[in-house]
Design a protein around this motif. Sequence first.
Motif, PDB file in Angstrom:
ATOM      1  N   PRO A 206       0.907  -1.174  -0.018  1.00 14.38           N
ATOM      2  CA  PRO A 206      -0.188  -0.021  -0.071  1.00 14.38           C
ATOM      3  C   PRO A 206       0.658   1.299  -0.016  1.00 14.38           C
ATOM      4  O   PRO A 206       0.490   2.227  -0.679  1.00 14.38           O
ATOM      5  CB  PRO A 206      -0.790  -0.195   1.204  1.00 14.38           C
ATOM      6  CG  PRO A 206      -0.135  -1.123   2.060  1.00 14.38           C
ATOM      7  CD  PRO A 206       0.636  -1.987   1.318  1.00 14.38           C
ATOM      8  N   MET A 207       2.004   1.425   0.520  1.00 18.94           N
ATOM      9  CA  MET A 207       3.104   2.386   0.566  1.00 18.94           C
ATOM     10  C   MET A 207       3.417   2.725  -0.867  1.00 18.94           C
ATOM     11  O   MET A 207       3.361   3.825  -1.175  1.00 18.94           O
ATOM     12  CB  MET A 207       3.957   2.026   1.497  1.00 18.94           C
ATOM     13  CG  MET A 207       4.055   2.123   2.949  1.00 18.94           C
ATOM     14  SD  MET A 207       5.256   1.314   3.845  1.00 18.94           S
ATOM     15  CE  MET A 207       6.501   2.452   3.474  1.00 18.94           C
ATOM     16  N   LEU A 208       3.799   1.613  -1.438  1.00 19.84           N
ATOM     17  CA  LEU A 208       4.212   1.750  -3.126  1.00 19.84           C
ATOM     18  C   LEU A 208       3.118   2.388  -3.875  1.00 19.84           C
ATOM     19  O   LEU A 208       3.233   3.177  -4.721  1.00 19.84           O
ATOM     20  CB  LEU A 208       4.808   0.488  -3.559  1.00 19.84           C
ATOM     21  CG  LEU A 208       6.145   0.263  -2.862  1.00 19.84           C
ATOM     22  CD1 LEU A 208       6.577  -1.113  -2.987  1.00 19.84           C
ATOM     23  CD2 LEU A 208       7.326   1.195  -3.194  1.00 19.84           C
ATOM     24  N   LEU A 209       1.924   1.694  -3.637  1.00 22.68           N
ATOM     25  CA  LEU A 209       0.631   1.970  -4.517  1.00 22.68           C
ATOM     26  C   LEU A 209       0.334   3.646  -4.322  1.00 22.68           C
ATOM     27  O   LEU A 209       0.139   4.445  -5.018  1.00 22.68           O
ATOM     28  CB  LEU A 209      -0.587   1.130  -3.894  1.00 22.68           C
ATOM     29  CG  LEU A 209      -1.787   1.430  -4.544  1.00 22.68           C
ATOM     30  CD1 LEU A 209      -1.923   1.190  -6.200  1.00 22.68           C
ATOM     31  CD2 LEU A 209      -2.901   0.622  -4.129  1.00 22.68           C
TER      32      LEU A 209
ATOM     33  N   VAL B  85       3.186   4.119 -16.185  1.00 19.05           N
ATOM     34  CA  VAL B  85       4.585   3.990 -15.934  1.00 19.05           C
ATOM     35  C   VAL B  85       4.596   3.789 -14.361  1.00 19.05           C
ATOM     36  O   VAL B  85       5.491   2.820 -13.958  1.00 19.05           O
ATOM     37  CB  VAL B  85       5.303   5.313 -16.046  1.00 19.05           C
ATOM     38  CG1 VAL B  85       6.736   5.378 -15.721  1.00 19.05           C
ATOM     39  CG2 VAL B  85       5.325   5.785 -17.570  1.00 19.05           C
ATOM     40  N   PHE B  86       4.096   4.428 -13.368  1.00 20.92           N
ATOM     41  CA  PHE B  86       4.294   3.948 -12.155  1.00 20.92           C
ATOM     42  C   PHE B  86       3.390   2.858 -11.542  1.00 20.92           C
ATOM     43  O   PHE B  86       4.025   2.042 -10.657  1.00 20.92           O
ATOM     44  CB  PHE B  86       3.740   5.278 -11.269  1.00 20.92           C
ATOM     45  CG  PHE B  86       4.678   6.360 -11.204  1.00 20.92           C
ATOM     46  CD1 PHE B  86       6.217   5.994 -10.916  1.00 20.92           C
ATOM     47  CD2 PHE B  86       4.550   7.752 -12.042  1.00 20.92           C
ATOM     48  CE1 PHE B  86       7.129   7.116 -10.863  1.00 20.92           C
ATOM     49  CE2 PHE B  86       5.535   8.627 -12.006  1.00 20.92           C
ATOM     50  CZ  PHE B  86       6.918   8.238 -11.491  1.00 20.92           C
ATOM     51  N   ALA B  87       2.377   2.366 -12.344  1.00 19.99           N
ATOM     52  CA  ALA B  87       2.011   0.970 -12.172  1.00 19.99           C
ATOM     53  C   ALA B  87       3.016  -0.232 -12.497  1.00 19.99           C
ATOM     54  O   ALA B  87       3.140  -1.115 -11.645  1.00 19.99           O
ATOM     55  CB  ALA B  87       0.723   0.931 -13.253  1.00 19.99           C
ATOM     56  N   LEU B  88       3.648  -0.049 -13.462  1.00 22.67           N
ATOM     57  CA  LEU B  88       4.916  -1.132 -13.841  1.00 22.67           C
ATOM     58  C   LEU B  88       6.076  -1.064 -12.965  1.00 22.67           C
ATOM     59  O   LEU B  88       6.533  -1.780 -12.321  1.00 22.67           O
ATOM     60  CB  LEU B  88       5.387  -0.912 -15.120  1.00 22.67           C
ATOM     61  CG  LEU B  88       4.181  -0.958 -16.454  1.00 22.67           C
ATOM     62  CD1 LEU B  88       4.901  -0.536 -17.712  1.00 22.67           C
ATOM     63  CD2 LEU B  88       3.633  -2.295 -16.448  1.00 22.67           C
TER      64      LEU B  88
ATOM     65  N   VAL C  35       0.466   9.424  -5.950  1.00 25.76           N
ATOM     66  CA  VAL C  35       0.768  10.647  -5.767  1.00 25.76           C
ATOM     67  C   VAL C  35       1.738  11.217  -6.877  1.00 25.76           C
ATOM     68  O   VAL C  35       1.565  12.417  -7.279  1.00 25.76           O
ATOM     69  CB  VAL C  35       1.443  10.856  -4.328  1.00 25.76           C
ATOM     70  CG1 VAL C  35       1.983  12.190  -4.285  1.00 25.76           C
ATOM     71  CG2 VAL C  35       0.238  10.509  -3.367  1.00 25.76           C
ATOM     72  N   LEU C  36       2.793  10.342  -7.124  1.00 27.53           N
ATOM     73  CA  LEU C  36       3.662  10.792  -7.805  1.00 27.53           C
ATOM     74  C   LEU C  36       3.007  10.876  -9.614  1.00 27.53           C
ATOM     75  O   LEU C  36       3.308  11.887 -10.437  1.00 27.53           O
ATOM     76  CB  LEU C  36       5.069   9.818  -8.378  1.00 27.53           C
ATOM     77  CG  LEU C  36       5.862   9.659  -7.000  1.00 27.53           C
ATOM     78  CD1 LEU C  36       6.668   8.667  -7.283  1.00 27.53           C
ATOM     79  CD2 LEU C  36       6.668  10.881  -7.161  1.00 27.53           C
ATOM     80  N   ALA C  37       2.317  10.047  -9.828  1.00 28.48           N
ATOM     81  CA  ALA C  37       1.642  10.115 -11.227  1.00 28.48           C
ATOM     82  C   ALA C  37       0.707  11.558 -11.256  1.00 28.48           C
ATOM     83  O   ALA C  37       0.663  12.121 -12.326  1.00 28.48           O
ATOM     84  CB  ALA C  37       0.814   9.018 -11.303  1.00 28.48           C
ATOM     85  N   ILE C  38      -0.040  11.568 -10.524  1.00 28.23           N
ATOM     86  CA  ILE C  38      -0.901  13.072 -10.161  1.00 28.23           C
ATOM     87  C   ILE C  38      -0.109  14.041 -10.157  1.00 28.23           C
ATOM     88  O   ILE C  38      -0.258  14.907 -11.198  1.00 28.23           O
ATOM     89  CB  ILE C  38      -1.690  12.786  -9.017  1.00 28.23           C
ATOM     90  CG1 ILE C  38      -2.882  11.793  -9.000  1.00 28.23           C
ATOM     91  CG2 ILE C  38      -2.282  14.255  -8.897  1.00 28.23           C
ATOM     92  CD1 ILE C  38      -3.567  11.814  -7.658  1.00 28.23           C
TER      93      ILE C  38
ATOM     94  N   LEU D 129      -3.309  -3.196 -12.278  1.00 28.24           N
ATOM     95  CA  LEU D 129      -4.674  -3.135 -13.655  1.00 28.24           C
ATOM     96  C   LEU D 129      -5.233  -1.629 -13.026  1.00 28.24           C
ATOM     97  O   LEU D 129      -5.315  -0.897 -14.205  1.00 28.24           O
ATOM     98  CB  LEU D 129      -5.496  -4.215 -13.397  1.00 28.24           C
ATOM     99  CG  LEU D 129      -4.953  -5.548 -13.875  1.00 28.24           C
ATOM    100  CD1 LEU D 129      -6.160  -6.600 -13.855  1.00 28.24           C
ATOM    101  CD2 LEU D 129      -4.543  -5.461 -15.490  1.00 28.24           C
ATOM    102  N   LEU D 130      -5.473  -1.574 -11.878  1.00 27.72           N
ATOM    103  CA  LEU D 130      -6.282  -0.413 -11.606  1.00 27.72           C
ATOM    104  C   LEU D 130      -5.529   0.953 -12.032  1.00 27.72           C
ATOM    105  O   LEU D 130      -6.008   1.841 -12.395  1.00 27.72           O
ATOM    106  CB  LEU D 130      -6.342  -0.409  -9.963  1.00 27.72           C
ATOM    107  CG  LEU D 130      -7.286   0.779  -9.402  1.00 27.72           C
ATOM    108  CD1 LEU D 130      -8.724   0.778 -10.042  1.00 27.72           C
ATOM    109  CD2 LEU D 130      -7.323   0.539  -7.856  1.00 27.72           C
ATOM    110  N   LEU D 131      -4.157   1.015 -11.519  1.00 29.33           N
ATOM    111  CA  LEU D 131      -3.545   2.230 -11.823  1.00 29.33           C
ATOM    112  C   LEU D 131      -3.102   2.351 -13.268  1.00 29.33           C
ATOM    113  O   LEU D 131      -3.479   3.320 -13.852  1.00 29.33           O
ATOM    114  CB  LEU D 131      -1.888   2.013 -11.323  1.00 29.33           C
ATOM    115  CG  LEU D 131      -1.673   2.232  -9.834  1.00 29.33           C
ATOM    116  CD1 LEU D 131      -0.326   1.941  -9.185  1.00 29.33           C
ATOM    117  CD2 LEU D 131      -2.395   3.740  -9.425  1.00 29.33           C
TER     118      LEU D 131
END
Length: 156
Positions: A14-17, A114-117, A22-25, A98-100
Amino acid sequence: MADLSRPNVLPWPPMLLGTAAVLAITLGLVAPLPTTDAGWVTLPGFVLLVLGLGLDIWAILTMRSAQTNILPHRGADRLVTWGPFRLSRNPIYLANTLLLSGIGLAFGNLWFVVFALVSAFAVDRLAIRREERHLAQRFGRDWADYAATTPRWLIR
């Protein structure tokens, strides 16, 4: 030998998610990647988003029905091998990926993809590998049999 009574001290997934979102936004606002709002991109994004959310809910409900711990930094109470866990040893982490990705495509912010991967790779290294050692110690032959027949993510 390492303490395998629990797989991690920190709840990495959950920390990484959260960090990935936050980084993607943030990067989507200050340095957006080129994208299109064409339906051929947006529609599959919404499909991935719904699939990810559905898989997440199904996996969480399966773990709850098994009355086992769901927190990634606590020890496992029971080896869950049914429901979405028949398809993947890590359906919650797969669902999060998948969600990200779906959010990124559906809303035109490719930083989510990018950050999902990146987060999937980090979860694999920081959480999944440690969780698997914990499960092997805790459930022995049952874990080995399950791991031999069920892919870590989705495809062997």
